[in-house]
Design a protein around this motif. Sequence first.
Motif, PDB file in Angstrom:
ATOM      1  N   VAL A 177       0.830  -1.207   0.000  1.00 18.65           N
ATOM      2  CA  VAL A 177       0.000   0.000   0.000  1.00 18.65           C
ATOM      3  C   VAL A 177       0.866   1.259   0.000  1.00 18.65           C
ATOM      4  O   VAL A 177       0.628   2.190  -0.788  1.00 18.65           O
ATOM      5  CB  VAL A 177      -0.958   0.003   1.202  1.00 18.65           C
ATOM      6  N   GLU A 178       1.866   1.307   0.865  1.00 18.28           N
ATOM      7  CA  GLU A 178       2.737   2.486   0.935  1.00 18.28           C
ATOM      8  C   GLU A 178       3.403   2.749  -0.411  1.00 18.28           C
ATOM      9  O   GLU A 178       3.421   3.888  -0.905  1.00 18.28           O
ATOM     10  CB  GLU A 178       3.799   2.289   2.017  1.00 18.28           C
ATOM     11  N   ASP A 179       3.935   1.693  -1.014  1.00 14.35           N
ATOM     12  CA  ASP A 179       4.612   1.853  -2.303  1.00 14.35           C
ATOM     13  C   ASP A 179       3.640   2.304  -3.381  1.00 14.35           C
ATOM     14  O   ASP A 179       3.973   3.156  -4.223  1.00 14.35           O
ATOM     15  CB  ASP A 179       5.277   0.550  -2.724  1.00 14.35           C
ATOM     16  N   LYS A 180       2.441   1.733  -3.394  1.00 12.33           N
ATOM     17  CA  LYS A 180       1.465   2.066  -4.443  1.00 12.33           C
ATOM     18  C   LYS A 180       1.023   3.520  -4.344  1.00 12.33           C
ATOM     19  O   LYS A 180       0.957   4.231  -5.358  1.00 12.33           O
ATOM     20  CB  LYS A 180       0.253   1.141  -4.338  1.00 12.33           C
ATOM     21  N   LEU A 181       0.723   3.971  -3.142  1.00 19.74           N
ATOM     22  CA  LEU A 181       0.293   5.357  -2.971  1.00 19.74           C
ATOM     23  C   LEU A 181       1.397   6.330  -3.385  1.00 19.74           C
ATOM     24  O   LEU A 181       1.129   7.363  -4.005  1.00 19.74           O
ATOM     25  CB  LEU A 181      -0.130   5.605  -1.527  1.00 19.74           C
ATOM     26  N   THR A 182       2.635   5.982  -3.061  1.00 19.21           N
ATOM     27  CA  THR A 182       3.776   6.824  -3.440  1.00 19.21           C
ATOM     28  C   THR A 182       3.966   6.820  -4.947  1.00 19.21           C
ATOM     29  O   THR A 182       4.185   7.870  -5.573  1.00 19.21           O
ATOM     30  CB  THR A 182       5.050   6.322  -2.737  1.00 19.21           C
ATOM     31  N   GLU A 183       3.877   5.642  -5.545  1.00 19.90           N
ATOM     32  CA  GLU A 183       4.046   5.491  -7.000  1.00 19.90           C
ATOM     33  C   GLU A 183       3.017   6.321  -7.765  1.00 19.90           C
ATOM     34  O   GLU A 183       3.313   6.882  -8.832  1.00 19.90           O
ATOM     35  CB  GLU A 183       3.888   4.007  -7.345  1.00 19.90           C
TER      36      GLU A 183
END
Length: 229
Positions: A177-183
Amino acid sequence: MKVLIVLTSHDELGDTGLKTGFWLEELAAPYYRFKEAGAQLVLASPRGGQPPLDPKSNESGFQTGDTRRFEADPEATKALANTVRLDSVSADDFDAVFYPGGHGPLWDLAEDTVSARLIETTLRSGKPVALVCHAPGVLQHTVDEDGTPLVRGKNVTGFANTEEEAVQLTDVVPFLVEDKLTELGGVYSKTDDWQPYVLKDGLLITGQNPASSAPAADALIELVTKGGV
């Protein structure tokens, strides 16, 4: 005040052979916050009927006063057993939408076009949406009216990479989730693992983890009762 609560219908934890679903505290705590605020609640899921409960969320170490209250509440358990199909509801009929987490949403709701349109329509109608823990991952295919990712430039949070590592599912989930939101261009931030953390950016509310579910519900209630941002 009428609030739609959207739950996952997915119960398989990748190819581990283990079960997943929604996280009980993330439903139970907001459920009673909304009830105490006088809200009418409708529970929905992609398939309708009884959504799968993540069995870990009902282990003794994760039970809370709210989860025990929910499981002993005939009205609540009946509503949960009879969720309406997500494709049968209209954003026009609700003042706000709330998404509990659990790992399940990463597989179904995150790819569900009906869910994406519901979120987009609700926000464009000037009504708030809150998503907690893994549920912010459901935003991955949502867009603004200009076609850019909905979370781009917005302050958001969600289940942290360190929290996913702690539950040893980093290599099991379809995405972090953290990576996706940042991406997607979201301005992601977090607090210490397992501590409450809620961000509000306009009408979009996100919570980091299970402990954030009640304060996220409170933030949603505040937006509705104050009539907007």
